[in-house]
Design a protein around this motif. Structure first.
Motif: not given
Length: 445
Positions: A292, A294-295
């Motif tokens: 998990k 963000d990028h």
């Protein structure tokens, strides 16, 4: 022609010529195209890896696991018999110079594994509501080639889930049998039962296991190894000299490994380096896919840290233990050579120490490799195929515990080599996606 001869011949061509150039070449290509992120962004990689270590807000569930849990699962697979028995096998077959080529393959492999993690994050899928991913998914979605994806899936299921786990149980059974004289067959059954207790809990239990066990087992091994090296501090310089001289020597070198030249050092250093850090093999992307983050590039940086930890730290530590205790000149190979090194360095505590260390290393690898194979079972057959896959894996774990060492290693080498090809095809074809992802990430930070 015997089966052993056929396997040896295939491995000679795969690891003696083809994959040595392909794997290092792929790493070199990605390193140059990405402008050496293993140098420029490694500080950020460590920050991304350990920055949220104690953040319990991110728990493993059907939507994935934390970045650190994904790395721990990847390292669980990476840090196994390749770091103990594999390093010893590399030295026995390729001389001390093989360690140098392990380092080279690891440095460039960091570029490769960055690309694998980014693609795994970019092309994920949900099967029965649970997130999953890996090379089969980015081959299928990115290249739109389902046949090649299916070929990879079959190859990795055989290479890691079945034959690879035979290697792990074989090394565990040998080490435990040597230390405690427990019958190998009994050890194999015990390993299978322990694995079942974790694997039936799915991704959540696997993530909880790896994030707890991996740091613990690594710390214990590092402390024990440093004690031996410090006790033999006067041999550290000569050990490094053997490594660098053996890496480039055109003449046969001694030190217990007669007739070994730079060619063998390159071959066995890179092949065992791959077996250890798995860069380019297409295995660890299954763990990085479910992180998990963000990028996608963030997990690419984390994946590079895994190679540093696996090869630059653990493998180097093992090699120095072997060379500073002169265990490489005893004629032993595999886990036995490593056990001799620890027995020399720690006395009567050496054999039990390495047996326990190898148990944790290899057992965690079984968990990781099972997880990788399961992702491909889901790709081929859906979630319903997992129950059958699980029982077959348990059978191979038991079978591997009492098979001949060299044959098991040779079969593993062959299977690992075969599964590399579809992954490398996808990596090269989808390299613009990786380059674009890193540029986008760097523009935002």
């Amino acid at each position: 022609m015997s089966f052993n001869t056929i396997v040896d011949t295939i491995n000679d061509y795969l690891w003696g010529y083809i994959l040595v150039f392909l794997l290092v070449g792929t790493g070199l290509y990605f390193s140059i195209r990405l402008r050496f992120p293993q140098v420029r962004q490694i500080k950020r990689g460590f920050k991304q890896t350990f920055g949220g270590l104690f953040n319990k807000d991110v728990e493993a569930d059907k939507d994935g696991m934390s970045s650190f849990q994904a790395l721990a699962t990847a390292i669980a697979a990476q840090v196994g018999t390749g770091n103990l028995a594999g390093v010893a096998t590399a030295i026995a077959s390729g001389g001390p110079g093989a360690i140098f080529w392990m380092w080279v393959s690891a440095f460039f492999g960091m570029g490769t594994i960055f690309g694998e993690a980014v693609l795994a994050q970019t092309y994920t899928d949900r099967i029965d509501g649970e997130i999953t991913g890996g090379p089969a998914y980015y081959i299928s979605k990115g290249l739109n080639n389902k046949a090649l994806a299916a070929f990879f899936s079959v190859a990795i299921i055989i290479a890691l889930g079945f034959v690879g786990n035979m290697v792990q149980s074989n090394s565990m059974a040998t080490a435990i049998n040597n230390a405690f004289h427990i019958p190998k067959f009994i050890i194999g059954i015990a390993i299978a039962i322990l694995a079942a207790l974790i694997l039936v809990g799915g991704m959540t239990r696997i993530a909880s296991f790896t994030e707890l066990v991996v740091p613990f087992m690594a710390l214990i091994y590092i402390i024990g190894g440093l004690v031996i090296i410090i006790r033999n501090a006067s041999h550290i310089g000569p050990a490094f000299r053997m490594i660098f001289q053996g890496a480039f020597s055109s003449k046969a070198v001694g030190g217990g490994v007669l007739g070994v030249t730079a060619k063998e050092a390159v071959r066995f250093g890179i092949s065992r380096g791959l077996f250890s850090n798995e860069a380019g093999m297409g295995s660890t992307p299954h763990a990085h896919a479910v992180a998990k983050v963000d990028h996608p590039a963030e997990q690419g940086l984390v994946a590079m840290v895994g190679v540093i930890f696996d090869t630059m730290i653990i493998c180097t530590l093992t090699s120095l233990i072997i060379l500073t205790t002169d265990a490489h000149s005893t004629g032993a190979t595999g886990a036995e050579m490593t056990q001799i090194a620890f027995a020399t360095g720690l006395g009567k505590y050496g054999a039990p120490f390495i047996a326990i260390s190898l148990f944790f290393f290899a057992f965690s690898t079984i968990i990781g490799w099972y997880f990788f194979g399961e992702a491909n079972i889901k790709y081929l057959f859906g979630k319903g195929g997992v129950r059958y896959y699980r029982w077959i894996v348990f059978g191979f774990i038991i079978l591997g515990s009492f098979l001949e060492v060299q044959l098991v290693w040779d079969i593993a080498d062959m299977c690992n080599g075969i599964m590399v090809f579809p992954n490398l095809i996808a990596l090269f074809a989808l390299s613009p996606v990786v380059i674009k992802s890193l540029k986008d990430y760097e523009s935002k930070i």
